[in-house]
Motif scaffolding. Structure first.
Motif, PDB file in Angstrom:
ATOM      1  N   TYR A 153      11.794  95.872  94.946  1.00 46.43           N
ATOM      2  CA  TYR A 153      12.634  94.698  94.676  1.00 46.43           C
ATOM      3  C   TYR A 153      14.009  95.127  94.181  1.00 46.43           C
ATOM      4  N   GLN A 154      14.015  96.106  93.289  1.00 48.08           N
ATOM      5  CA  GLN A 154      15.278  96.594  92.739  1.00 48.08           C
ATOM      6  C   GLN A 154      16.161  97.202  93.820  1.00 48.08           C
ATOM      7  N   LYS A 155      15.537  97.817  94.831  1.00 47.30           N
ATOM      8  CA  LYS A 155      16.276  98.460  95.925  1.00 47.30           C
ATOM      9  C   LYS A 155      16.487  97.519  97.113  1.00 47.30           C
ATOM     10  N   ARG A 156      16.104  96.241  96.964  1.00 49.55           N
ATOM     11  CA  ARG A 156      16.305  95.218  98.003  1.00 49.55           C
ATOM     12  C   ARG A 156      15.643  95.592  99.336  1.00 49.55           C
ATOM     13  N   MET A 157      14.397  96.015  99.279  1.00 52.75           N
ATOM     14  CA  MET A 157      13.658  96.361 100.493  1.00 52.75           C
ATOM     15  C   MET A 157      13.026  95.122 101.114  1.00 52.75           C
ATOM     16  N   ASP A 158      12.734  95.213 102.414  1.00 52.99           N
ATOM     17  CA  ASP A 158      12.055  94.113 103.087  1.00 52.99           C
ATOM     18  C   ASP A 158      10.547  94.179 102.804  1.00 52.99           C
ATOM     19  N   GLY A 159       9.790  93.241 103.434  1.00 48.60           N
ATOM     20  CA  GLY A 159       8.359  93.179 103.168  1.00 48.60           C
ATOM     21  C   GLY A 159       7.618  94.452 103.498  1.00 48.60           C
ATOM     22  N   PHE A 160       7.993  95.091 104.624  1.00 46.54           N
ATOM     23  CA  PHE A 160       7.341  96.344 104.987  1.00 46.54           C
ATOM     24  C   PHE A 160       7.652  97.432 103.966  1.00 46.54           C
ATOM     25  N   GLY A 161       8.897  97.453 103.489  1.00 48.09           N
ATOM     26  CA  GLY A 161       9.277  98.432 102.468  1.00 48.09           C
ATOM     27  C   GLY A 161       8.499  98.250 101.182  1.00 48.09           C
ATOM     28  N   VAL A 162       8.225  96.987 100.829  1.00 43.86           N
ATOM     29  CA  VAL A 162       7.430  96.702  99.633  1.00 43.86           C
ATOM     30  C   VAL A 162       6.030  97.300  99.775  1.00 43.86           C
ATOM     31  N   VAL A 163       5.399  97.060 100.933  1.00 42.08           N
ATOM     32  CA  VAL A 163       4.037  97.560 101.159  1.00 42.08           C
ATOM     33  C   VAL A 163       4.016  99.089 101.137  1.00 42.08           C
ATOM     34  N   VAL A 164       4.988  99.710 101.806  1.00 43.45           N
ATOM     35  CA  VAL A 164       5.043 101.177 101.852  1.00 43.45           C
ATOM     36  C   VAL A 164       5.226 101.746 100.457  1.00 43.45           C
ATOM     37  N   LEU A 165       6.178 101.206  99.704  1.00 42.71           N
ATOM     38  CA  LEU A 165       6.469 101.770  98.387  1.00 42.71           C
ATOM     39  C   LEU A 165       5.327 101.530  97.410  1.00 42.71           C
ATOM     40  N   ALA A 166       4.727 100.343  97.456  1.00 44.86           N
ATOM     41  CA  ALA A 166       3.577 100.076  96.597  1.00 44.86           C
ATOM     42  C   ALA A 166       2.416 101.010  96.938  1.00 44.86           C
ATOM     43  N   SER A 167       2.210 101.258  98.230  1.00 42.28           N
ATOM     44  CA  SER A 167       1.079 102.089  98.666  1.00 42.28           C
ATOM     45  C   SER A 167       1.254 103.554  98.284  1.00 42.28           C
ATOM     46  N   VAL A 168       2.437 104.113  98.540  1.00 44.31           N
ATOM     47  CA  VAL A 168       2.620 105.536  98.217  1.00 44.31           C
ATOM     48  C   VAL A 168       2.558 105.759  96.714  1.00 44.31           C
ATOM     49  N   THR A 169       3.044 104.785  95.941  1.00 39.10           N
ATOM     50  CA  THR A 169       2.978 104.916  94.482  1.00 39.10           C
ATOM     51  C   THR A 169       1.537 104.833  93.997  1.00 39.10           C
ATOM     52  N   ALA A 170       0.765 103.934  94.615  1.00 39.98           N
ATOM     53  CA  ALA A 170      -0.597 103.677  94.146  1.00 39.98           C
ATOM     54  C   ALA A 170      -1.599 104.740  94.581  1.00 39.98           C
ATOM     55  N   ILE A 171      -1.459 105.264  95.802  1.00 39.55           N
ATOM     56  CA  ILE A 171      -2.508 106.154  96.322  1.00 39.55           C
ATOM     57  C   ILE A 171      -2.014 107.569  96.633  1.00 39.55           C
ATOM     58  N   GLY A 172      -0.726 107.829  96.460  1.00 42.27           N
ATOM     59  CA  GLY A 172      -0.196 109.145  96.816  1.00 42.27           C
ATOM     60  C   GLY A 172      -0.785 110.281  96.006  1.00 42.27           C
ATOM     61  N   GLY A 173      -0.846 110.109  94.680  1.00 46.68           N
ATOM     62  CA  GLY A 173      -1.355 111.179  93.828  1.00 46.68           C
ATOM     63  C   GLY A 173      -2.832 111.455  94.056  1.00 46.68           C
ATOM     64  N   GLY A 174      -3.633 110.391  94.167  1.00 48.79           N
ATOM     65  CA  GLY A 174      -5.063 110.565  94.401  1.00 48.79           C
ATOM     66  C   GLY A 174      -5.362 111.177  95.754  1.00 48.79           C
ATOM     67  N   THR A 175      -4.517 110.858  96.744  1.00 46.79           N
ATOM     68  CA  THR A 175      -4.708 111.448  98.074  1.00 46.79           C
ATOM     69  C   THR A 175      -4.524 112.955  98.025  1.00 46.79           C
ATOM     70  N   LEU A 176      -3.446 113.402  97.375  1.00 51.28           N
ATOM     71  CA  LEU A 176      -3.204 114.844  97.254  1.00 51.28           C
ATOM     72  C   LEU A 176      -4.319 115.515  96.462  1.00 51.28           C
ATOM     73  N   ARG A 177      -4.747 114.883  95.383  1.00 59.63           N
ATOM     74  CA  ARG A 177      -5.843 115.439  94.568  1.00 59.63           C
ATOM     75  C   ARG A 177      -7.096 115.666  95.393  1.00 59.63           C
ATOM     76  N   ASP A 178      -7.514 114.649  96.156  1.00 58.68           N
ATOM     77  CA  ASP A 178      -8.743 114.762  96.934  1.00 58.68           C
ATOM     78  C   ASP A 178      -8.621 115.810  98.035  1.00 58.68           C
ATOM     79  N   MET A 179      -7.431 115.923  98.625  1.00 56.58           N
ATOM     80  CA  MET A 179      -7.226 116.951  99.647  1.00 56.58           C
ATOM     81  C   MET A 179      -7.321 118.348  99.043  1.00 56.58           C
TER      82      MET A 179
END
Length: 205
Positions: free
Chosen positions: A25-51
């Motif tokens: 929201y702060q960076k004025r992203m569109d709906g797809f940008g919101v989903v991408v940014l929320a997803s990488v923030t939420a699951i990025g660390g756990g994905t690397l950990r499990d790998m």
């Protein structure tokens, strides 16, 4: 133990998805940008950990995490439609709680899969910081983990708190709560009083 870890992980995913959405929201992203940014923030660390641990990636094995990410990302969208004057210091507060939750999840998942305590602390730190690092890189911001203000260090200190409680044979839940509180308090204190590691720079700048 498994149920406790599952719900703790869901809480971390939700909080970090909210953090990613607020940044979008702060960076004025569109709906797809919101989903991408929320997803990488939420699951990025756990994905690397499990790998790294050679385990099934948690959100692939259990799609509850994807649904939680999408639902949590939708909450601030609705809020900001109603009241656009959202206090953005909440982004950093949400990030602090997500950092602490994922730190504990990384530690406990590593220990549950027969990893040593040193590896568990490292995996907790990776789980905590990597999603936020991806978020900041995508937004072309200097990642919080690299900016000097105490960030990854809070995970490490929280990890040592967990290790101390673990070796004192305290209950798993109590180890997690103490580690969580240590990480959150230290991170919030670093934000409030600008505690930093020495910054590498030229003296002649």
């Amino acid at each position: 133990m498994i149920d406790w870890l599952h719900w703790l992980n869901l809480a971390g995913v939700a909080v970090c998805a909210i953090s990613g959405t607020l940044m979008a929201y702060q960076k004025r992203m569109d709906g797809f940008g919101v989903v991408v940014l929320a997803s990488v923030t939420a699951i990025g660390g756990g994905t690397l950990r499990d790998m790294v641990l050679d385990l099934p990636v948690f959100w692939v094995a259990d799609t509850d995490y994807l649904y939680t990410t999408l639902i949590a990302a939708f909450i601030p969208v609705v809020w900001l439609r109603i009241s656009p004057r959202f206090p953005f210091h909440y982004l950093l507060i949400a990030d602090a709680f997500g950092l602490a939750l994922f730190n504990v999840v990384g530690i406990e998942k590593t220990l549950a899969n027969d990893g040593g305590m040193a590896v568990a602390i490292a995996m907790g730190t990776i789980t905590g910081v990597f999603g936020g690092l991806l978020r900041d890189v995508i937004c072309r911001e200097v990642p919080l983990v690299l900016s000097g203000e105490l960030y990854a260090i809070t995970c490490i200190v929280g990890g040592f708190a967990y290790a101390l409680c673990y070796h004192l044979a305290l209950a798993t839940e109590l180890c997690a709560i103490i580690s969580l509180a240590t990480t959150v308090v230290l991170r919030l204190a670093a934000m409030r009083w600008h505690w930093q590691l020495p910054v590498f720079h030229s003296e002649t700048t």
